[in-house]
Design a protein around this motif. Sequence first.
Motif, short mmCIF file in Angstrom:
data_model
loop_
_atom_site.label_atom_id
_atom_site.label_comp_id
_atom_site.label_asym_id
_atom_site.label_seq_id
_atom_site.Cartn_x
_atom_site.Cartn_y
_atom_site.Cartn_z
N LEU A 350 0.83 -1.20 0.00
CA LEU A 350 0.00 0.00 0.00
C LEU A 350 0.87 1.25 0.00
N LYS A 351 0.35 2.31 -0.61
CA LYS A 351 1.02 3.60 -0.53
C LYS A 351 0.90 4.10 0.90
N ASP A 352 1.94 4.74 1.42
CA ASP A 352 1.93 5.15 2.81
C ASP A 352 2.75 6.41 3.01
N PRO A 353 2.12 7.56 3.29
CA PRO A 353 0.69 7.80 3.16
C PRO A 353 0.36 8.39 1.79
N VAL A 354 -0.91 8.80 1.60
CA VAL A 354 -1.29 9.52 0.39
C VAL A 354 -1.84 10.88 0.79
N GLU A 355 -1.74 11.83 -0.11
CA GLU A 355 -2.23 13.18 0.16
C GLU A 355 -3.65 13.34 -0.37
N ALA A 356 -4.47 13.99 0.42
CA ALA A 356 -5.80 14.35 -0.05
C ALA A 356 -5.66 15.47 -1.10
N PRO A 357 -6.57 15.54 -2.08
CA PRO A 357 -7.81 14.76 -2.16
C PRO A 357 -7.58 13.38 -2.76
N VAL A 358 -8.39 12.43 -2.30
CA VAL A 358 -8.40 11.07 -2.84
C VAL A 358 -9.77 10.83 -3.47
N ASP A 380 -4.95 -4.66 -8.57
CA ASP A 380 -4.83 -3.33 -7.99
C ASP A 380 -5.81 -3.18 -6.83
N LEU A 381 -5.43 -2.35 -5.86
CA LEU A 381 -6.30 -2.00 -4.74
C LEU A 381 -6.75 -0.56 -4.90
N LEU A 382 -8.06 -0.33 -4.81
CA LEU A 382 -8.65 0.97 -5.11
C LEU A 382 -9.27 1.60 -3.87
N ALA A 383 -9.28 2.94 -3.85
CA ALA A 383 -9.93 3.66 -2.76
C ALA A 383 -11.44 3.41 -2.81
N MET A 384 -12.04 3.17 -1.64
CA MET A 384 -13.47 2.86 -1.60
C MET A 384 -14.33 4.11 -1.57
N HIS A 385 -13.75 5.28 -1.24
CA HIS A 385 -14.56 6.50 -1.14
C HIS A 385 -13.66 7.72 -1.33
N ASP A 386 -14.30 8.85 -1.54
CA ASP A 386 -13.58 10.11 -1.68
C ASP A 386 -13.08 10.59 -0.32
N VAL A 387 -11.97 11.30 -0.33
CA VAL A 387 -11.47 12.00 0.85
C VAL A 387 -11.12 13.42 0.43
N GLU A 388 -11.87 14.40 0.98
CA GLU A 388 -11.64 15.79 0.61
C GLU A 388 -10.42 16.34 1.33
N ALA A 389 -9.77 17.30 0.69
CA ALA A 389 -8.60 17.95 1.28
C ALA A 389 -9.01 19.15 2.12
N SER A 390 -8.27 19.40 3.19
CA SER A 390 -8.47 20.59 4.02
C SER A 390 -7.73 21.77 3.38
#
Length: 454
Positions: A350-358, A380-390
């Motif tokens: 896994l990528k560790d970590p990733v930057e938002a937005p995802v 491949d492993l995919l993101a299950m949902h969006d993650v908004e950036a602050s």
Amino acid sequence: MKTKCFFSLFLLTALFLSLWTAPHAAALDDPEVQAKAALLVDAKTGNIVYAKNEHQEMYPASTTKIMTALLVMEAIDQGTLSLTDQLTASHTAMTTGLAEDGSTANIQEGEIMTVEQYLTCMLVVSANEACNVLAEAVSGSVEAFVDAMNDKAEELGCENTHFVNPSGLHDPQHYTSAWDLYLITKEAMQYDDFMRICDTATATIPATNLSDARTLHTSNYLIGAWWSRGYLYSDAHGIKTGSTSQAGHCLVSSATRGSLSFISVVLGADRVTLDDGEIRTYSFYDTIQLFDWALDNFSYQSVLDSDEVIGEVPVTLSKIDHVTVHPAEEVEVLLPNDIHAEDLERTVVLKDPVEAPVKEGDVLGTLELSYDNTIYASVDLLAMHDVEASQLLTFWHNVQLFFQKTAVRVTAVILLVLLAAVLVWKLLLGRRRYRYGRSVGRGRSGGYRGRRRH
């Protein structure tokens, strides 16, 4: 004390029995293959099921004709040739590199047949002269066609292949490997006409301008009939035989039963007379052993669901500190019947970590499924949902990145040096002015004031 000893002995005995009786995945024994090189591949996934010297350079004999047929099929697909085009066997085609004892359909110089009929002669009875006629039709000359064969082999990723002729007649510089031959065959199998012709047991060539009608019987005993010498295999389809004294007996074949489908390559097999008088050709015998072994002992199993949560990936620049990941697709793999999905080892990266937005569906890692050093699947492993950036965290992060740039740092240092230089210069200048002012003052108070007159 005796009670404690008895209890300990009871626990050890129970543990031993549980280990002895627990179900476990047993390694499936490989079939016994006599040929010098062999390969069995799952046609659906491309996974290797069995391999023996699969990358060793071998003489292919007439299995070379699979490549010849592939280039003809490509020419037809591109519109430069058609199955119904009439071709005339030229003098050069009938005299270039042919052996007197080679396989033939008794084609004569000047004989006219269609492309399909020449392909039938080449793939059913392995006619060497038909290869030359087709080569000239595709490339203008046999020599140019051989160059195209080698170019195509390189394009397909063949690393141990070099062709000298389109028929497979022996030449020390004419070689391939079981793996390379599989790559060539897999490509040719995409053409329905190729499979239809090479899966033909008996074909009739109508009368031509120089010959009466001819009935051709395949040299492939797996799909033949009364002449098959006991090798007839109902699940087999095609593909091509080959034999020379230097290459031994060779066979490329495929077999399908239900949802299972395999491609086999056997090179360098012998033909021997057994003690009971049976004449055994191991190219056919080994291929049957491989097919029986695979069809009887393997099945497709679902090993991953696309909605399964595999893990979490840390996320920065967001109020949410992680995102869950799942497989990109449902994964079904071919496994020995004594190995189950839960027996497979999972290797997660896994990528560790990733930057938002995802964004949902972003690729954040991979999952590899293996057993006993054999890799069965990678997904491949995919993101299950969006993650908004602050916005605030992103702004501060961008500021930090800005000042981490080498150019910015160099510029900052230069500015600091200049600022320091200016301050020093001002300080020195101020001191000079101060000293100069004091000197002038003393001159005015104690200097010459003119001569006094009486």
